[in-house]
Write a protein that holds these residues in place. Structure first.
Motif, PDB file in Angstrom:
ATOM      1  N   ASP A 179      -2.407   2.955   1.135  1.00 21.32           N
ATOM      2  CA  ASP A 179      -3.201   1.937   0.428  1.00 21.32           C
ATOM      3  C   ASP A 179      -3.110   2.117  -1.090  1.00 21.32           C
ATOM      4  N   ASP A 180      -3.299   1.036  -1.814  1.00 20.18           N
ATOM      5  CA  ASP A 180      -3.417   1.065  -3.291  1.00 20.18           C
ATOM      6  C   ASP A 180      -2.230   1.758  -3.955  1.00 20.18           C
ATOM      7  N   PHE A 181      -1.008   1.608  -3.404  1.00 28.02           N
ATOM      8  CA  PHE A 181       0.103   2.362  -3.974  1.00 28.02           C
ATOM      9  C   PHE A 181       0.391   1.943  -5.419  1.00 28.02           C
ATOM     10  N   GLY A 182       0.650   2.942  -6.250  1.00 32.26           N
ATOM     11  CA  GLY A 182       0.938   2.699  -7.653  1.00 32.26           C
ATOM     12  C   GLY A 182      -0.213   3.089  -8.560  1.00 32.26           C
ATOM     13  N   THR A 183      -1.405   3.269  -7.977  1.00 32.35           N
ATOM     14  CA  THR A 183      -2.554   3.625  -8.803  1.00 32.35           C
ATOM     15  C   THR A 183      -2.702   5.138  -8.946  1.00 32.35           C
ATOM     16  N   GLY A 184      -2.027   5.897  -8.095  1.00 35.65           N
ATOM     17  CA  GLY A 184      -2.145   7.362  -8.149  1.00 35.65           C
ATOM     18  C   GLY A 184      -1.039   7.962  -8.995  1.00 35.65           C
ATOM     19  N   TYR A 185      -0.791   9.218  -8.793  1.00 32.47           N
ATOM     20  CA  TYR A 185       0.178   9.916  -9.643  1.00 32.47           C
ATOM     21  C   TYR A 185       1.449  10.300  -8.925  1.00 32.47           C
ATOM     22  N   SER A 186       1.432  10.224  -7.590  1.00 33.50           N
ATOM     23  CA  SER A 186       2.619  10.687  -6.877  1.00 33.50           C
ATOM     24  C   SER A 186       3.641   9.563  -6.757  1.00 33.50           C
ATOM     25  N   SER A 187       4.892   9.936  -6.739  1.00 36.88           N
ATOM     26  CA  SER A 187       5.931   8.951  -6.518  1.00 36.88           C
ATOM     27  C   SER A 187       6.166   8.850  -5.019  1.00 36.88           C
ATOM     28  N   LEU A 188       6.848   7.799  -4.638  1.00 39.68           N
ATOM     29  CA  LEU A 188       7.110   7.629  -3.209  1.00 39.68           C
ATOM     30  C   LEU A 188       7.907   8.795  -2.642  1.00 39.68           C
ATOM     31  N   SER A 189       8.777   9.394  -3.476  1.00 39.42           N
ATOM     32  CA  SER A 189       9.589  10.486  -2.949  1.00 39.42           C
ATOM     33  C   SER A 189       8.733  11.703  -2.588  1.00 39.42           C
ATOM     34  N   CYS A 190       7.574  11.874  -3.284  1.00 36.57           N
ATOM     35  CA  CYS A 190       6.647  12.956  -2.899  1.00 36.57           C
ATOM     36  C   CYS A 190       6.110  12.734  -1.499  1.00 36.57           C
ATOM     37  N   LEU A 191       6.093  11.474  -1.108  1.00 35.36           N
ATOM     38  CA  LEU A 191       5.434  11.133   0.154  1.00 35.36           C
ATOM     39  C   LEU A 191       6.441  10.983   1.283  1.00 35.36           C
ATOM     40  N   ARG A 192       7.743  11.240   0.974  1.00 32.10           N
ATOM     41  CA  ARG A 192       8.768  10.907   1.961  1.00 32.10           C
ATOM     42  C   ARG A 192       8.688  11.757   3.217  1.00 32.10           C
ATOM     43  N   SER A 193       8.071  12.947   3.101  1.00 34.52           N
ATOM     44  CA  SER A 193       7.968  13.803   4.288  1.00 34.52           C
ATOM     45  C   SER A 193       6.842  13.327   5.215  1.00 34.52           C
ATOM     46  N   LEU A 194       6.021  12.407   4.743  1.00 38.05           N
ATOM     47  CA  LEU A 194       4.924  11.929   5.586  1.00 38.05           C
ATOM     48  C   LEU A 194       5.368  10.710   6.396  1.00 38.05           C
ATOM     49  N   PRO A 195       4.915  10.615   7.637  1.00 36.81           N
ATOM     50  CA  PRO A 195       5.352   9.495   8.493  1.00 36.81           C
ATOM     51  C   PRO A 195       4.608   8.193   8.166  1.00 36.81           C
ATOM     52  N   ILE A 196       4.878   7.660   6.973  1.00 39.55           N
ATOM     53  CA  ILE A 196       4.198   6.440   6.541  1.00 39.55           C
ATOM     54  C   ILE A 196       5.037   5.226   6.943  1.00 39.55           C
ATOM     55  N   ASP A 197       4.387   4.225   7.539  1.00 38.10           N
ATOM     56  CA  ASP A 197       5.100   3.029   7.986  1.00 38.10           C
ATOM     57  C   ASP A 197       5.123   1.943   6.921  1.00 38.10           C
ATOM     58  N   VAL A 198       3.998   1.802   6.223  1.00 39.78           N
ATOM     59  CA  VAL A 198       3.839   0.672   5.316  1.00 39.78           C
ATOM     60  C   VAL A 198       3.287   1.132   3.973  1.00 39.78           C
ATOM     61  N   VAL A 199       3.870   0.624   2.898  1.00 40.72           N
ATOM     62  CA  VAL A 199       3.336   0.875   1.560  1.00 40.72           C
ATOM     63  C   VAL A 199       2.637  -0.384   1.094  1.00 40.72           C
ATOM     64  N   LYS A 200       1.369  -0.256   0.738  1.00 35.59           N
ATOM     65  CA  LYS A 200       0.637  -1.409   0.214  1.00 35.59           C
ATOM     66  C   LYS A 200       0.636  -1.339  -1.311  1.00 35.59           C
ATOM     67  N   VAL A 201       1.374  -2.241  -1.943  1.00 36.26           N
ATOM     68  CA  VAL A 201       1.455  -2.252  -3.400  1.00 36.26           C
ATOM     69  C   VAL A 201       0.136  -2.768  -3.956  1.00 36.26           C
ATOM     70  N   ASP A 202      -0.473  -1.981  -4.847  1.00 38.48           N
ATOM     71  CA  ASP A 202      -1.810  -2.300  -5.338  1.00 38.48           C
ATOM     72  C   ASP A 202      -1.866  -3.653  -6.040  1.00 38.48           C
ATOM     73  N   ARG A 203      -3.030  -4.275  -5.909  1.00 34.56           N
ATOM     74  CA  ARG A 203      -3.312  -5.582  -6.497  1.00 34.56           C
ATOM     75  C   ARG A 203      -3.015  -5.646  -7.993  1.00 34.56           C
ATOM     76  N   SER A 204      -3.245  -4.535  -8.702  1.00 29.52           N
ATOM     77  CA  SER A 204      -3.038  -4.557 -10.157  1.00 29.52           C
ATOM     78  C   SER A 204      -1.560  -4.811 -10.493  1.00 29.52           C
ATOM     79  N   PHE A 205      -0.642  -4.320  -9.660  1.00 25.42           N
ATOM     80  CA  PHE A 205       0.793  -4.575  -9.874  1.00 25.42           C
ATOM     81  C   PHE A 205       1.145  -6.006  -9.515  1.00 25.42           C
ATOM     82  N   VAL A 206       0.589  -6.432  -8.395  1.00 28.38           N
ATOM     83  CA  VAL A 206       0.874  -7.783  -7.920  1.00 28.38           C
ATOM     84  C   VAL A 206       0.385  -8.807  -8.942  1.00 28.38           C
TER      85      VAL A 206
END
Ligand code: C2E
Ligand code: CA
Ligand code: CA
Ligand code: CA
Length: 279
Positions: A179-206
């Motif tokens: 949720d809220d991707f882009g508002t935190g500090y980690s990049s997607l590559s930091c999260l690549r080891s986690l089994p995430i199916d969907v990235v929700k791009v935060d409203r502020s970017f949209v």
């Protein structure tokens, strides 16, 4: 002490006495909100850009208090977290979502996955996988109809524990959204080891996506990176046709926002599904 000085734990510092009093009173009222039927869940459709069809819905909590009127979740969720009430509330929402998906299925409506928000506290302190499993067993709902939404700070607080918990959820068949991707500090590559199916791009970017070439290219790189990691991308808070067409051009997979529909009661989603309403 700031959040950094306390190792990421933010302590509540009321701005004023009046605010502290309001918080105490809200917490006291919230304590009885479930049993007094003051909570409801609205559902906001999520639409596939490939098919134009509704393929999911996010469960969003609403509280109408007889004393306080309509209180926004952005105010009462933090109050519930600090008062130790969020576990019970999130579990109630989870069970409502399970019951709702079963009801839609029994009405013969197309399958949609309902996304449920989990508070960081609940994820870090409770056994969310066991909680979800129990809710599915108790209600008889299909795991294919359920998803969980977690923010990156929730996951990065203890990545090892988070990874184990997510794997367990995945093994049950639950879809995991960041949720809220882009508002935190980690990049997607930091999260690549986690089994995430969907990235929700935060409203502020949209919101900014049509403002200029820079925002558009940031969004494009998030989408490209997510796809490279085998994750789907959903854009949150899509309000205009211009945003929609830009997101479509950049290869975004799904959208959610006022442009298609605000959060609405379950019956209204059922009507949309029955009519096969699409983009
Ligand atoms: P969120 O998870 O990021 O949810 C999306 C928020 O964006 C919702 O606000 C939704 O109504 C709003 N939204 C959707 N489309 C648009 C749009 O096109 N434009 C604009 N301006 N806003 C849009 P809402 O319902 O007020 O919820 C706020 C936050 O409260 C949620 O943010 C979530 O963090 C939290 N929340 C809501 N329900 C629950 C729940 O059951 N459990 C927990 N733990 N948190 C919840
Ligand atoms: Ca969410
Ligand atoms: Ca969000
Ligand atoms: Ca949020």
């Amino acid at each position: 002490l700031g959040a950094a000085a306390t190792g990421g734990v933010a302590f509540f510092r009321p701005e004023s006495n009046a605010q502290a009093v309001r918080e105490l009173q809200l917490a006291a009222a919230l304590r009885h909100a479930i049993e007094r039927n003051e909570l409801t869940v609205l559902y906001q459709p999520q639409v596939s850009l490939a098919s134009g069809q509704i393929i999911g819905a996010e469960a969003l909590l609403r509280w109408h208090s007889p004393d306080w009127g309509q209180v926004s979740p952005t105010e009462f969720i933090p109050v519930a977290e600090r008062a130790g009430l969020i576990g019970a509330i999130d579990d109630w929402v989870l069970r409502q979502a399970c019951a709702q998906s079963l009801a839609w299925q029994r009405q013969g409506l197309p399958l949609v996955r309902i996304g449920v928000n989990f508070s960081p506290l609940q994820f870090q302190q409770g056994d969310v996988a066991q909680q979800v499993q129990k809710a599915l067993l108790d209600t008889g709902a299909d795991p294919a109809c359920l998803g969980v939404e977690l923010t990156e700070s929730t996951l990065m607080d203890d990545p090892v524990r988070a990874a184990a918990m997510l794997c367990e959820l995945k093994s049950i068949g639950i879809e995991i959204s960041l949720d809220d991707f882009g508002t935190g500090y980690s990049s997607l590559s930091c999260l690549r080891s986690l089994p995430i199916d969907v990235v929700k791009v935060d409203r502020s970017f949209v919101n900014d996506v049509t403002a200029g070439p820079e925002s558009a290219s940031v969004t494009r790189s998030i989408i490209t990176m997510a796809h490279g990691l085998q994750m789907r991308v959903i854009a949150e808070g899509v309000e205009t046709e211009a945003q929609l067409s830009l997101l479509l051009a950049k290869g975004c997979d799904q959208i959610q926002g006022y442009w298609f529909s605000p959060p609405v009661p379950a019956d209204e989603v059922a009507r949309m599904l029955a009519e096969h309403r699409c983009l």
